[in-house]
Every structure is written in C-alpha cells, then in structure tokens.
Design a protein around this motif. Structure first.
Motif, PDB file in Angstrom:
ATOM      1  N   UNK A  19      40.527  30.997  14.256  1.00 23.41           N
ATOM      2  CA  UNK A  19      40.251  29.626  14.698  1.00 23.41           C
ATOM      3  C   UNK A  19      39.536  28.824  13.613  1.00 23.41           C
ATOM      4  N   UNK A  20      38.716  29.488  12.791  1.00 29.77           N
ATOM      5  CA  UNK A  20      37.969  28.799  11.738  1.00 29.77           C
ATOM      6  C   UNK A  20      38.870  28.434  10.563  1.00 29.77           C
ATOM      7  N   UNK A  21      39.769  29.334  10.187  1.00 35.54           N
ATOM      8  CA  UNK A  21      40.593  29.115   8.995  1.00 35.54           C
ATOM      9  C   UNK A  21      41.633  28.022   9.236  1.00 35.54           C
ATOM     10  N   UNK A  22      41.694  27.074   8.322  1.00 37.80           N
ATOM     11  CA  UNK A  22      42.739  26.055   8.450  1.00 37.80           C
ATOM     12  C   UNK A  22      44.082  26.611   7.986  1.00 37.80           C
ATOM     13  N   UNK A  23      45.120  25.948   8.371  1.00 35.36           N
ATOM     14  CA  UNK A  23      46.448  26.353   7.938  1.00 35.36           C
ATOM     15  C   UNK A  23      47.052  27.383   8.858  1.00 35.36           C
ATOM     16  N   UNK A  24      48.130  27.953   8.374  1.00 36.96           N
ATOM     17  CA  UNK A  24      48.875  28.884   9.211  1.00 36.96           C
ATOM     18  C   UNK A  24      49.091  30.174   8.442  1.00 36.96           C
ATOM     19  N   UNK A  75      41.523  37.813   6.362  1.00 39.17           N
ATOM     20  CA  UNK A  75      42.600  36.879   6.716  1.00 39.17           C
ATOM     21  C   UNK A  75      43.018  36.027   5.514  1.00 39.17           C
ATOM     22  N   UNK A  76      42.060  35.644   4.669  1.00 39.55           N
ATOM     23  CA  UNK A  76      42.414  34.895   3.459  1.00 39.55           C
ATOM     24  C   UNK A  76      43.274  35.738   2.516  1.00 39.55           C
ATOM     25  N   UNK A  77      42.880  36.987   2.330  1.00 38.43           N
ATOM     26  CA  UNK A  77      43.662  37.882   1.465  1.00 38.43           C
ATOM     27  C   UNK A  77      45.047  38.115   2.059  1.00 38.43           C
ATOM     28  N   UNK A  78      45.115  38.344   3.362  1.00 36.51           N
ATOM     29  CA  UNK A  78      46.407  38.546   4.020  1.00 36.51           C
ATOM     30  C   UNK A  78      47.285  37.295   3.909  1.00 36.51           C
ATOM     31  N   UNK A  79      46.674  36.129   4.043  1.00 33.59           N
ATOM     32  CA  UNK A  79      47.422  34.873   3.902  1.00 33.59           C
ATOM     33  C   UNK A  79      47.988  34.701   2.508  1.00 33.59           C
ATOM     34  N   UNK A  80      47.215  35.083   1.484  1.00 36.01           N
ATOM     35  CA  UNK A  80      47.716  34.976   0.112  1.00 36.01           C
ATOM     36  C   UNK A  80      48.850  35.957  -0.140  1.00 36.01           C
TER      37      UNK A  80
END
Length: 87
Positions: A19-24, A75-80
């Motif tokens: 919920x905190x992280x922007x984007x998808x 989640x940031x690492x997974x998104x990248x």
C-alpha cells in the motif's frame, strides 16, 4: 515471538508495504504476502545487525517498523527484477 506470530507479522507488513509503494509491482496478493514474510526476516536481520534491535515482541513499534521497512526493500528489489524481465 512464535512462528505464527512472525508469519502474521510478515503477511501484514507485506500488505502495508504494498500500500505504501507507488506504482505497480508484478505478482498478485499471494506473492506480495510471501515477500512480506521475507521482508520481515530481512528487516529483523538488518535491525539486529545495525541497531541491536530485532523482531522481539509482536506489539512493539520497532518490530513493526523493521518488518515494514524490510518488506518495502524486498518489494522494491522484486519490482526491479520483474520490470527487467518483462522487457
């Protein structure tokens, strides 16, 4: 903290981090919750290594902040990773 308490902490921390992280980010709710548990582990490890504070009590503010911070990192690492593989 017991295993079920830690699992619940990771699941909730993953949902809050999403919920905190922007984007998808890629993946559904199950992937997010699993990454939240991994992030809680990472947050506990980082907290104990850098600050001397680990994931001790379920209702401790430091426990929740470490778990959510670790979940955000994961989640940031997974998104990248998923963003690169989609190209």
């Amino acid at each position: 903290m017991g295993f079920l308490g830690f699992l619940l902490l990771g699941l909730i921390a993953g949902a809050i981090a999403k919920a905190i992280l922007p984007g998808r980010q890629g993946g559904g709710i199950i992937v997010t919750l699993i990454l939240g548990v991994v992030g809680a582990l990472l947050g506990g490890f980082i907290g104990s290594a850098l600050f001397g504070v680990g994931l001790n009590e379920f209702f401790s503010l430091s426990t929740w902040l470490l778990a959510i911070g670790g979940a955000i990192i994961v989640l940031l690492i997974y998104g990248m990773i998923t963003r690169r593989s989609a190209r």
